[in-house]
Design an enzyme around this catalytic site. Structure first.
Site, PDB file in Angstrom:
ATOM      1  N   GLN A  63      47.414  36.663  34.536  1.00  0.00           N
ATOM      2  CA  GLN A  63      46.850  36.622  33.191  1.00  0.00           C
ATOM      3  C   GLN A  63      45.732  35.584  33.186  1.00  0.00           C
ATOM      4  O   GLN A  63      45.999  34.386  33.253  1.00  0.00           O
ATOM      5  CB  GLN A  63      47.933  36.260  32.166  1.00  0.00           C
ATOM      6  N   GLU A  64      44.496  36.055  33.149  1.00  0.00           N
ATOM      7  CA  GLU A  64      43.345  35.156  33.212  1.00  0.00           C
ATOM      8  C   GLU A  64      42.942  34.653  31.827  1.00  0.00           C
ATOM      9  O   GLU A  64      43.363  35.190  30.804  1.00  0.00           O
ATOM     10  CB  GLU A  64      42.154  35.876  33.846  1.00  0.00           C
ATOM     11  N   SER A  67      38.829  30.045  29.998  1.00  0.00           N
ATOM     12  CA  SER A  67      38.892  28.608  30.260  1.00  0.00           C
ATOM     13  C   SER A  67      39.705  28.380  31.540  1.00  0.00           C
ATOM     14  O   SER A  67      40.894  28.083  31.501  1.00  0.00           O
ATOM     15  CB  SER A  67      39.550  27.905  29.078  1.00  0.00           C
ATOM     16  N   CYS A  73      49.061  32.987  37.650  1.00  0.00           N
ATOM     17  CA  CYS A  73      49.238  34.016  38.679  1.00  0.00           C
ATOM     18  C   CYS A  73      50.482  34.858  38.396  1.00  0.00           C
ATOM     19  O   CYS A  73      51.414  34.418  37.715  1.00  0.00           O
ATOM     20  CB  CYS A  73      49.395  33.359  40.042  1.00  0.00           C
ATOM     21  N   GLU A  75      52.889  35.743  40.448  1.00  0.00           N
ATOM     22  CA  GLU A  75      54.095  35.200  41.056  1.00  0.00           C
ATOM     23  C   GLU A  75      54.741  34.152  40.162  1.00  0.00           C
ATOM     24  O   GLU A  75      55.946  34.171  39.927  1.00  0.00           O
ATOM     25  CB  GLU A  75      53.779  34.580  42.421  1.00  0.00           C
TER      26      GLU A  75
END
Length: 160
Positions: A63-64, A67, A73, A75
């Site tokens: 999930q980017e 900011s 990540c 995992e």
């Protein structure tokens, strides 16, 4: 002075069809999780699926966030959810898959350093190794019997 040699042992499968049936199913869950990744900046999607000793499967995807480095990540998303939802369950196996919209990912892609450290913490916490299977979008799959194979000389609570 003493020279020390560190060796690791990994298994490499030609593709998912060579994996044991239960791991094929776990990788399928990781593939499905990868499709739910939010990666508008890197265009690099990762899915993780974790099999617990209570027979539950927990998934996660990266999930980017604009900011950097506020994203997370796949995992760590999965492993932290497993710890929150099933605090007494042991993690037996993890399946990881990564793909890029910018290039073909047909080489197995292991967890990043931060994820290796998080997985190591849970391996130490449960005093039991975690099998880790990882791949790109297609092709070969690598199996490690323990995170220790991927992170030798790891940092843990014994140093604190």
């Amino acid at each position: 002075m003493k020279e020390v040699k560190i060796e690791t042992e990994l298994k490499v499968y030609d593709d998912v069809s060579e994996l044991p049936t239960d791991v094929q199913e776990l990788m399928k869950s990781a593939l499905e999780a990868r499709e739910n990744a939010y990666a508008p900046y890197s265009k690099f999607k990762v899915g993780a699926a974790i099999y617990l000793d209570n027979n539950e499967v927990v998934i996660g995807s990266n999930q980017e966030n604009a900011s950097y480095p506020s994203g997370l990540c796949a995992e760590r998303t999965a492993i932290y959810y497993a710890g929150a939802k099933h605090p007494n369950a042991k993690i037996l196996k993890m399946a990881l898959t990564a793909s890029s919209q910018n290039q073909i990912t047909d080489t197995p892609i292991p967890p990043c350093g931060a994820c290796r450290q998080a997985i190591a913490e849970y391996e130490i916490k449960q005093n039991q190794p975690i099998e880790i299977y990882f791949m790109g979008a297609k092709g070969k799959v690598v199996k490690s019997n323990s995170l220790a194979n991927l992170l030798p000389l790891g940092f843990d609570r014994s140093f604190l």
